[in-house]
Enzyme design. Sequence first.
Site, PDB file in Angstrom:
ATOM      1  N   ASP A  47      41.343   1.984   0.611  1.00  0.00           N
ATOM      2  CA  ASP A  47      39.911   2.256   0.793  1.00  0.00           C
ATOM      3  C   ASP A  47      39.226   2.798  -0.459  1.00  0.00           C
ATOM      4  OD1 ASP A  47      41.580   4.537   1.268  1.00  0.00           O
ATOM      5  OD2 ASP A  47      39.885   5.610   2.150  1.00  0.00           O
ATOM      6  N   GLU A  64      42.218   6.253   3.764  1.00  0.00           N
ATOM      7  CA  GLU A  64      42.926   7.483   3.385  1.00  0.00           C
ATOM      8  C   GLU A  64      41.973   8.643   3.168  1.00  0.00           C
ATOM      9  OE1 GLU A  64      44.510  10.722   1.426  1.00  0.00           O
ATOM     10  OE2 GLU A  64      43.054   9.436   0.417  1.00  0.00           O
ATOM     11  N   GLU A  65      40.744   8.334   2.719  1.00  0.00           N
ATOM     12  CA  GLU A  65      39.817   9.375   2.263  1.00  0.00           C
ATOM     13  C   GLU A  65      39.213  10.159   3.429  1.00  0.00           C
ATOM     14  OE1 GLU A  65      39.485  10.353  -0.733  1.00  0.00           O
ATOM     15  OE2 GLU A  65      39.940   8.672  -2.071  1.00  0.00           O
ATOM     16  N   HIS A  96      37.141  10.670  -7.950  1.00  0.00           N
ATOM     17  CA  HIS A  96      35.899  10.777  -7.170  1.00  0.00           C
ATOM     18  C   HIS A  96      34.662  10.968  -8.062  1.00  0.00           C
ATOM     19  CE1 HIS A  96      38.028  11.859  -3.105  1.00  0.00           C
ATOM     20  NE2 HIS A  96      38.746  11.033  -3.845  1.00  0.00           N
TER      21      HIS A  96
END
Length: 392
Positions: A79, A137-138, A364
């Site tokens: 993702d 996953e995030e 990020h």
Amino acid sequence: MTDYLEEARKLAEYTSRLRQDFHAHPELGFRETRTAGIVAQELTEFGLEVHTGVAETGVVALLEGSQPGPVLMIRADMDALPIQEETGAPYASQTSNVMHACGHDGHTAILLTAARILHAHRKDLAGTVKFVFQPAEEGMGGAERMIEAGALENPRPDLALALHLWNDKPLGFLGIPTGPALAGAEIFKITVHGKGGHGAAPHLGIDPVLAASEIVSALQSIASRNIDPQQGAVVSVCTIHGGEAFNVIPQSVELTGTIRTFDPLVRAKVLERFEVIVYGLAETMGCRADVELNTLTPAVVNREDIAVRVQEIARQVLPDARVDARNNVTMGSEDMAFFMEEVPGCFIFVGSANKEAGLDAGHHHPRFDFDEKALETGVALLSAVAAGFLKA
Ligand SMILES: [Zn+2]
Ligand SMILES: [Zn+2]
């Protein structure tokens, strides 16, 4: 003996092409349909048994070696994040406000290439490799959903591996902790209830803004005063909302934030102090507090004997790498923790930054990008470790 670094180098262009394609077409959690489609198509072409639609967009594939043996699971996450990319790279995201800013595009490309290499060398394998391509996953619970959907059954893995490209460290760094690797994360929401009123007459109300402020400050005493300084613990209040007007004391104030720890005893101590402080201070100030506390992920903890074996293989296949065995690598969290609660394993950090080339923005960040040399490292390492554990 197969030289897996050489094999990874031969396929470097293939890995890069996959990665740049995933990067240009990022997809958010549980919406990785294009990515999963390519993953399934490649794995099918290599000749693996492929299962799609596991927890929406997850893909699981099995590779049987030439002889029976243990089942090794290797996991990659697929993702992207809701971030507007600012790298200006030729392969930059073509979707506004969606970006592969954590390196999961690289993880997916690495695992596909490793699957291709291991399939080509399956006669050297005794056992089964289970490739798990996970959605979301995030912070969206992709790993738990995969487990619920049966990703750890038929067959049940004996050990589990995963890696993360790691821009906190330069190329050549290989973090292979023998114990805790990533922190466990809790998320909390505190609502402080007071009694609203006129800002000019605070004595007629009960001020939740002041109580919330005291709570924010006092929570900082947990990590600094209650926990052994050599142990990791973080308590961060990240949002504070209350009130609408400059002259009105509000009814309530809401705080949200996160707690990070590695050790279960430290975690218990932090949570105990957290409750004492929040409820106690609210009461002291005449308010009442409601607390919602949820575990996002447990800590990722490597099993020592597996990690030591991974370190040995890493030194053989990547003689130029700097293997770092230190624990508590980051207070960040990873939902690989859920797989590793069920199956013992090893989580690996692959240094991927190149400061000279300007590829060192943090995970990020809108300008996050890594040196693709790290892809080759990841492919060689996962292939060699799988072959090492499943040696025919
Ligand atoms: Zn991330
Ligand atoms: Zn990540």
